[in-house]
Design an enzyme around this catalytic site. Structure first.
Site, PDB file in Angstrom:
ATOM      1  N   PRO A  36       0.839  -1.206   0.000  1.00  0.00           N
ATOM      2  CA  PRO A  36       0.000   0.000   0.000  1.00  0.00           C
ATOM      3  C   PRO A  36       0.869   1.248   0.000  1.00  0.00           C
ATOM      4  O   PRO A  36       1.963   1.250   0.541  1.00  0.00           O
ATOM      5  CB  PRO A  36      -0.770  -0.100   1.312  1.00  0.00           C
ATOM      6  CG  PRO A  36       0.096  -0.930   2.193  1.00  0.00           C
ATOM      7  CD  PRO A  36       0.810  -1.890   1.287  1.00  0.00           C
ATOM      8  N   GLU A  37       0.367   2.279  -0.648  1.00  0.00           N
ATOM      9  CA  GLU A  37       1.038   3.572  -0.585  1.00  0.00           C
ATOM     10  C   GLU A  37       0.198   4.484   0.304  1.00  0.00           C
ATOM     11  O   GLU A  37      -0.854   4.101   0.782  1.00  0.00           O
ATOM     12  CB  GLU A  37       1.217   4.137  -2.004  1.00  0.00           C
ATOM     13  CG  GLU A  37       2.034   3.192  -2.887  1.00  0.00           C
ATOM     14  CD  GLU A  37       2.420   3.796  -4.235  1.00  0.00           C
ATOM     15  OE1 GLU A  37       2.597   5.012  -4.310  1.00  0.00           O
ATOM     16  OE2 GLU A  37       2.557   3.028  -5.204  1.00  0.00           O
ATOM     17  N   LYS A  76       3.114   4.782   6.005  1.00  0.00           N
ATOM     18  CA  LYS A  76       2.171   3.712   5.648  1.00  0.00           C
ATOM     19  C   LYS A  76       1.735   2.917   6.878  1.00  0.00           C
ATOM     20  O   LYS A  76       1.212   1.808   6.756  1.00  0.00           O
ATOM     21  CB  LYS A  76       2.824   2.767   4.640  1.00  0.00           C
ATOM     22  CG  LYS A  76       3.306   3.453   3.372  1.00  0.00           C
ATOM     23  CD  LYS A  76       4.081   2.470   2.508  1.00  0.00           C
ATOM     24  CE  LYS A  76       4.731   3.178   1.335  1.00  0.00           C
ATOM     25  NZ  LYS A  76       5.572   2.253   0.547  1.00  0.00           N
ATOM     26  N   ARG A 119      -0.487 -13.475   3.549  1.00  0.00           N
ATOM     27  CA  ARG A 119       0.935 -13.832   3.488  1.00  0.00           C
ATOM     28  C   ARG A 119       1.677 -13.592   4.787  1.00  0.00           C
ATOM     29  O   ARG A 119       2.875 -13.855   4.876  1.00  0.00           O
ATOM     30  CB  ARG A 119       1.595 -13.099   2.314  1.00  0.00           C
ATOM     31  CG  ARG A 119       1.023 -13.595   0.979  1.00  0.00           C
ATOM     32  CD  ARG A 119       1.679 -12.948  -0.203  1.00  0.00           C
ATOM     33  NE  ARG A 119       3.105 -13.271  -0.290  1.00  0.00           N
ATOM     34  CZ  ARG A 119       3.911 -12.791  -1.227  1.00  0.00           C
ATOM     35  NH1 ARG A 119       3.435 -11.965  -2.142  1.00  0.00           N
ATOM     36  NH2 ARG A 119       5.170 -13.120  -1.253  1.00  0.00           N
ATOM     37  N   ARG A 138      20.146  11.851  -1.403  1.00  0.00           N
ATOM     38  CA  ARG A 138      20.349  10.800  -2.404  1.00  0.00           C
ATOM     39  C   ARG A 138      20.817  11.407  -3.733  1.00  0.00           C
ATOM     40  O   ARG A 138      20.378  10.981  -4.796  1.00  0.00           O
ATOM     41  CB  ARG A 138      19.027  10.029  -2.603  1.00  0.00           C
ATOM     42  CG  ARG A 138      18.478   9.358  -1.366  1.00  0.00           C
ATOM     43  CD  ARG A 138      19.342   8.173  -0.894  1.00  0.00           C
ATOM     44  NE  ARG A 138      19.623   7.202  -1.930  1.00  0.00           N
ATOM     45  CZ  ARG A 138      18.859   6.145  -2.204  1.00  0.00           C
ATOM     46  NH1 ARG A 138      17.787   5.900  -1.502  1.00  0.00           N
ATOM     47  NH2 ARG A 138      19.189   5.303  -3.171  1.00  0.00           N
ATOM     48  N   ARG A 170      12.296  -1.074 -10.528  1.00  0.00           N
ATOM     49  CA  ARG A 170      10.844  -1.164 -10.576  1.00  0.00           C
ATOM     50  C   ARG A 170      10.326  -0.849 -11.972  1.00  0.00           C
ATOM     51  O   ARG A 170      10.919  -0.052 -12.709  1.00  0.00           O
ATOM     52  CB  ARG A 170      10.217  -0.135  -9.593  1.00  0.00           C
ATOM     53  CG  ARG A 170      10.721  -0.237  -8.174  1.00  0.00           C
ATOM     54  CD  ARG A 170      10.230  -1.480  -7.470  1.00  0.00           C
ATOM     55  NE  ARG A 170       8.782  -1.532  -7.380  1.00  0.00           N
ATOM     56  CZ  ARG A 170       8.062  -0.957  -6.397  1.00  0.00           C
ATOM     57  NH1 ARG A 170       8.661  -0.280  -5.444  1.00  0.00           N
ATOM     58  NH2 ARG A 170       6.749  -1.065  -6.379  1.00  0.00           N
TER      59      ARG A 170
END
Ligand SMILES: [Zn+2]
Length: 309
Positions: A2-3, A58, A144, A187, A297
């Site tokens: 989920p975002e 989240k 899961r 970054r 991704r």
């Protein structure tokens, strides 16, 4: 995974339903989903009242009157489903919520989309069941078993390792373009997409909203952070807030991952401009949207609008 908008959808739904409810009983079938001692459950959970449901990044934070918080992470396949047999004890949700009413059942569910959202509960995916004093129930289902619910003293929640490291909330007023610019500099030598996905740079943004906001700002996802100007970051900041707010309004994405209990899918994906639209025309310029791999991704870009690196 989920975002931010999907978790916010869960939060808003539960905030409309849970405050004031008193926890009468707890059961679980899998210790890792609920790693709390029986003594902690008895002392801090049972008999306590739900005060509010918050979100950070989240993670859902269900604050209790015992001054403890049920910290909940849905991870890959988690979902939360509230079921009440009595209508009158539930606060009426606003028109934007997704809380359906049948004859005598109030039900709200969000998270991983499978029949557990609408079927009889508990079922085989149910890891944790909270039963409230009025007999309504909250089910934490997780096929899961990567997700979990854990009680922490409320004052200690900000000191949890994850909470210390996680970046700012992109929808808070304090989050300015300058702050985004400064956070991104952590970054400098990575791609802008990798930086956006890094939860220590910014909270809650995943693959969908990274692709959508970068398309909105006309920035190629593989562009190195150090090559992105302050003007571009300002535009990206605006686009990030736009796509996240839009998705929250729509009840989260329907990325085959999130549906609410009515089985009605969140409709953000209908509004997606590039995400999972490879082979289709860019809504801005008509060029054909491409799919590639950036930051490990699947990444969706317009070759014309996002042509500079
Ligand atoms: Zn385009």
């Amino acid at each position: 995974m989920p975002e931010l908008p999907e978790v916010e959808t869960v939060r808003a739904g539960l905030q409309a339903l849970l405050p004031g409810k008193i926890i009468a009983a707890e059961s679980h079938d899998w210790p890792k989903s609920f790693p709390n001692s029986n003594a902690d459950v008895a002392a801090f959970l049972i008999g306590s009242k739900i005060v509010q449901v918050r979100r950070r990044a989240k993670v859902l934070l269900i604050d209790l009157s015992s001054n403890y918080t049920l910290v909940t992470h849905l991870k890959m396949t988690g979902q939360l489903v509230f079921v009440s047999k009595t209508v009158e004890d539930s606060k009426l949700p606003n028109s934007n919520s997704h809380i359906p009413y049948s004859n005598d059942e109030v039900r709200f569910g969000a998270g991983h989309p499978n029949d557990s959202l609408i079927g009889q509960l508990p079922d085989k995916s149910t890891r944790v069941t909270l039963t409230f004093k009025d007999n309504s129930q909250l089910f934490f289902n997780d096929q899961r078993k990567f997700g979990w619910m854990k009680v922490y003293p409320t004052p200690e929640v900000p000191n949890i390792d994850f909470m210390v490291k996680v970046g700012p909330e992109p929808l808070e007023e304090a989050f300015t373009p300058q702050i985004l610019f400064d956070r991104l500099q952590r970054r400098k030598n990575t791609s802008i997409k990798a930086a956006l996905l890094d939860q220590t740079v910014l909270a809650g943004v995943g693959n969908i909203y990274a692709d959508e906001s970068l398309w909105g700002a006309k920035i190629h996802p593989a562009t190195l952070v150090k090559h992105i100007t302050a003007e571009q970051v300002a535009l990206l900041h605006k686009e990030l807030q736009f796509v996240l707010n839009l998705a929250i309004e729509q009840g989260g994405s329907s990325n085959h991952t999130y549906v609410n209990a009515e089985g009605k899918k969140g409709s953000y994906m209908h509004f997606a401009r590039v995400f999972r639209r490879e082979g289709q025309a860019c809504p801005r310029c008509g060029a054909i949207i491409e799919k590639s791999k950036v930051a490990g991704r699947g990444t969706h870009t317009c070759p014309a609008c996002q042509n500079q690196r």
